[in-house]
Motif scaffolding. Structure first.
Motif, PDB file in Angstrom:
ATOM      1  N   PHE A  23      30.412-141.121  24.665  1.00 59.44           N
ATOM      2  CA  PHE A  23      30.072-140.281  23.509  1.00 59.44           C
ATOM      3  C   PHE A  23      28.734-139.576  23.737  1.00 59.44           C
ATOM      4  CE2 PHE A  23      27.715-139.895  19.499  1.00 59.44           C
ATOM      5  CZ  PHE A  23      28.547-139.024  18.813  1.00 59.44           C
ATOM      6  N   ILE A  24      27.744-140.312  24.211  1.00 53.52           N
ATOM      7  CA  ILE A  24      26.420-139.725  24.449  1.00 53.52           C
ATOM      8  C   ILE A  24      26.506-138.660  25.545  1.00 53.52           C
ATOM      9  CG2 ILE A  24      24.094-140.208  25.325  1.00 53.52           C
ATOM     10  CD1 ILE A  24      24.281-142.916  23.890  1.00 53.52           C
ATOM     11  N   GLN A  25      27.256-138.945  26.610  1.00 51.20           N
ATOM     12  CA  GLN A  25      27.401-137.971  27.689  1.00 51.20           C
ATOM     13  C   GLN A  25      28.098-136.706  27.194  1.00 51.20           C
ATOM     14  OE1 GLN A  25      29.456-140.297  30.647  1.00 51.20           O
ATOM     15  NE2 GLN A  25      27.554-140.994  31.625  1.00 51.20           N
ATOM     16  N   ALA A  26      29.145-136.865  26.377  1.00 57.34           N
ATOM     17  CA  ALA A  26      29.864-135.695  25.841  1.00 57.34           C
ATOM     18  C   ALA A  26      28.951-134.873  24.945  1.00 57.34           C
ATOM     19  CB  ALA A  26      31.106-136.151  25.068  1.00 57.34           C
ATOM     20  N   GLN A  27      28.158-135.540  24.110  1.00 55.55           N
ATOM     21  CA  GLN A  27      27.232-134.821  23.231  1.00 55.55           C
ATOM     22  C   GLN A  27      26.170-134.091  24.046  1.00 55.55           C
ATOM     23  OE1 GLN A  27      27.336-134.422  19.836  1.00 55.55           O
ATOM     24  NE2 GLN A  27      29.350-135.316  20.088  1.00 55.55           N
ATOM     25  N   THR A  28      25.696-134.716  25.101  1.00 59.74           N
ATOM     26  CA  THR A  28      24.676-134.088  25.944  1.00 59.74           C
ATOM     27  C   THR A  28      25.241-132.846  26.629  1.00 59.74           C
ATOM     28  OG1 THR A  28      23.651-136.240  26.331  1.00 59.74           O
ATOM     29  CG2 THR A  28      23.094-134.477  27.879  1.00 59.74           C
ATOM     30  N   ILE A  29      26.449-132.933  27.163  1.00 60.34           N
ATOM     31  CA  ILE A  29      27.083-131.786  27.831  1.00 60.34           C
ATOM     32  C   ILE A  29      27.295-130.654  26.842  1.00 60.34           C
ATOM     33  CG2 ILE A  29      29.233-131.011  28.908  1.00 60.34           C
ATOM     34  CD1 ILE A  29      29.351-133.807  30.273  1.00 60.34           C
ATOM     35  N   GLU A  30      27.795-130.983  25.648  1.00 61.82           N
ATOM     36  CA  GLU A  30      28.030-129.968  24.611  1.00 61.82           C
ATOM     37  C   GLU A  30      26.722-129.293  24.218  1.00 61.82           C
ATOM     38  OE1 GLU A  30      29.344-130.120  19.980  1.00 61.82           O
ATOM     39  OE2 GLU A  30      30.499-131.348  21.364  1.00 61.82           O
ATOM     40  N   HIS A  31      25.680-130.084  24.081  1.00 66.65           N
ATOM     41  CA  HIS A  31      24.361-129.546  23.718  1.00 66.65           C
ATOM     42  C   HIS A  31      23.843-128.616  24.815  1.00 66.65           C
ATOM     43  CE1 HIS A  31      20.250-129.369  22.313  1.00 66.65           C
ATOM     44  NE2 HIS A  31      19.854-129.819  23.480  1.00 66.65           N
ATOM     45  N   GLU A  32      23.986-129.017  26.082  1.00 71.66           N
ATOM     46  CA  GLU A  32      23.504-128.198  27.193  1.00 71.66           C
ATOM     47  C   GLU A  32      24.269-126.879  27.273  1.00 71.66           C
ATOM     48  OE1 GLU A  32      23.816-130.798  30.564  1.00 71.66           O
ATOM     49  OE2 GLU A  32      21.909-131.798  30.131  1.00 71.66           O
ATOM     50  N   LYS A  33      25.587-126.907  27.020  1.00 72.25           N
ATOM     51  CA  LYS A  33      26.373-125.670  27.032  1.00 72.25           C
ATOM     52  C   LYS A  33      25.893-124.718  25.944  1.00 72.25           C
ATOM     53  CE  LYS A  33      30.759-127.451  28.864  1.00 72.25           C
ATOM     54  NZ  LYS A  33      32.150-127.774  28.522  1.00 72.25           N
ATOM     55  N   ALA A  34      25.724-125.239  24.725  1.00 70.91           N
ATOM     56  CA  ALA A  34      25.267-124.401  23.611  1.00 70.91           C
ATOM     57  C   ALA A  34      23.886-123.836  23.903  1.00 70.91           C
ATOM     58  CB  ALA A  34      25.257-125.210  22.312  1.00 70.91           C
ATOM     59  N   LEU A  35      23.016-124.638  24.479  1.00 70.80           N
ATOM     60  CA  LEU A  35      21.671-124.192  24.806  1.00 70.80           C
ATOM     61  C   LEU A  35      21.715-123.094  25.868  1.00 70.80           C
ATOM     62  CD1 LEU A  35      18.679-124.721  24.274  1.00 70.80           C
ATOM     63  CD2 LEU A  35      18.721-126.421  26.071  1.00 70.80           C
ATOM     64  N   ASN A  42      19.631-114.735  24.416  1.00 63.43           N
ATOM     65  CA  ASN A  42      18.232-114.376  24.214  1.00 63.43           C
ATOM     66  C   ASN A  42      17.747-113.466  25.348  1.00 63.43           C
ATOM     67  OD1 ASN A  42      15.713-114.316  23.059  1.00 63.43           O
ATOM     68  ND2 ASN A  42      15.064-116.253  23.938  1.00 63.43           N
ATOM     69  N   ALA A  43      18.106-113.799  26.592  1.00 62.27           N
ATOM     70  CA  ALA A  43      17.700-112.968  27.737  1.00 62.27           C
ATOM     71  C   ALA A  43      18.314-111.573  27.635  1.00 62.27           C
ATOM     72  CB  ALA A  43      18.123-113.641  29.051  1.00 62.27           C
ATOM     73  N   ARG A  44      19.600-111.516  27.229  1.00 56.07           N
ATOM     74  CA  ARG A  44      20.271-110.221  27.086  1.00 56.07           C
ATOM     75  C   ARG A  44      19.584-109.372  26.007  1.00 56.07           C
ATOM     76  NH1 ARG A  44      23.844-108.426  23.751  1.00 56.07           N
ATOM     77  NH2 ARG A  44      24.293-110.454  22.847  1.00 56.07           N
ATOM     78  N   LEU A  45      19.223-110.010  24.907  1.00 52.59           N
ATOM     79  CA  LEU A  45      18.553-109.287  23.832  1.00 52.59           C
ATOM     80  C   LEU A  45      17.162-108.819  24.253  1.00 52.59           C
ATOM     81  CD1 LEU A  45      19.613-111.473  20.785  1.00 52.59           C
ATOM     82  CD2 LEU A  45      20.429-109.199  21.373  1.00 52.59           C
ATOM     83  N   GLN A  46      16.464-109.650  25.038  1.00 49.90           N
ATOM     84  CA  GLN A  46      15.152-109.240  25.532  1.00 49.90           C
ATOM     85  C   GLN A  46      15.286-108.022  26.443  1.00 49.90           C
ATOM     86  OE1 GLN A  46      12.133-110.156  24.780  1.00 49.90           O
ATOM     87  NE2 GLN A  46      12.670-111.814  23.404  1.00 49.90           N
ATOM     88  N   MET A 135      19.234-122.742  17.846  1.00 52.44           N
ATOM     89  CA  MET A 135      18.768-123.724  18.828  1.00 52.44           C
ATOM     90  C   MET A 135      18.031-124.869  18.135  1.00 52.44           C
ATOM     91  SD  MET A 135      17.581-121.152  21.907  1.00 52.44           S
ATOM     92  CE  MET A 135      16.524-122.324  22.701  1.00 52.44           C
ATOM     93  N   LYS A 136      17.195-124.520  17.127  1.00 51.74           N
ATOM     94  CA  LYS A 136      16.486-125.565  16.385  1.00 51.74           C
ATOM     95  C   LYS A 136      17.474-126.476  15.676  1.00 51.74           C
ATOM     96  CE  LYS A 136      12.270-122.943  15.488  1.00 51.74           C
ATOM     97  NZ  LYS A 136      11.503-122.210  14.460  1.00 51.74           N
ATOM     98  N   ALA A 137      18.520-125.879  15.077  1.00 47.83           N
ATOM     99  CA  ALA A 137      19.520-126.691  14.372  1.00 47.83           C
ATOM    100  C   ALA A 137      20.246-127.616  15.346  1.00 47.83           C
ATOM    101  CB  ALA A 137      20.523-125.783  13.655  1.00 47.83           C
TER     102      ALA A 137
END
Length: 195
Positions: A23-35, A42-46, A135-137
């Protein structure tokens, strides 16, 4: 606690360790993808913001050079005409006025370009702010989940330590019973073997 961690199999005084780790690994992977997605956006907008600023600067430079050229090309006040026939005596419109009327309004063009650049910059800023909020959320949500998981680990560890201590005591008691029985059996065996 079981409602907040669906899909975990029960184990002795808690959840199955492998389920929790997965569960922790899945949450970490999901978080990294979203990030990663948010960082790419953000880079595209910059880049879009930088391009809009560069376009605005180019248009401002073009406007300044065209204004300077226009001022340099304006003729001096017309000289008094020499004696001319009466038919040609009608008032004439200066050529500079005709050219001015036909020339595009560079101030309007600059203003329109500035407005476009400003709108693009504002939209890029809004998207960047929106991305930052998302990202903060995501970070906040991950922190909350990790806090709950950390508390669950502490509870599991405390239960494991208690059970381990009880098991050690039981093993010592069982060893004492075996030792006592062994010495009693040896004594009985010695009695039986006497002639």
């Amino acid at each position: 606690m079981a409602d907040s961690m669906p899909g975990f199999r029960s184990a002795l005084n808690g959840f199955n360790r492998n389920d929790v780790v997965q569960f922790i690994q899945a949450q970490t992977i999901e978080h990294e993808k979203a990030l990663r997605v948010l960082r790419d956006e953000n880079a595209r907008l910059q880049e879009a913001l930088t391009a809009a600023r560069a376009e605005n600067d180019d248009l401002r430079t073009l406007n300044e050079s065209l204004s300077e050229r226009q001022q340099a090309e304006e003729p001096a006040a017309p000289e008094a005409p020499a004696a001319a026939p009466a038919a040609l005596d009608a008032p004439m419109i200066p050529a500079a006025t005709v050219v001015k009327a036909a020339a595009p309004d560079f101030n309007e063009m600059e203003l329109a370009a500035y407005r476009r650049a400003e709108m693009t910059e504002r939209m890029a800023r809004e998207r960047a702010n929106s991305s930052a909020e998302r990202m903060k959320a995501i970070f906040s949500q991950a922190d909350e989940k990790l806090a709950v998981t950390s508390q669950d680990f502490k509870t599991l560890l405390a239960a494991f330590q208690t059970n381990f201590s009880q098991m050690e005591q039981l093993l010592q008691t069982a060893q004492g019973i075996v030792d006592e029985s062994s010495s009693s059996l040896k004594a009985a065996s010695d009695i039986c073997s006497e002639p």
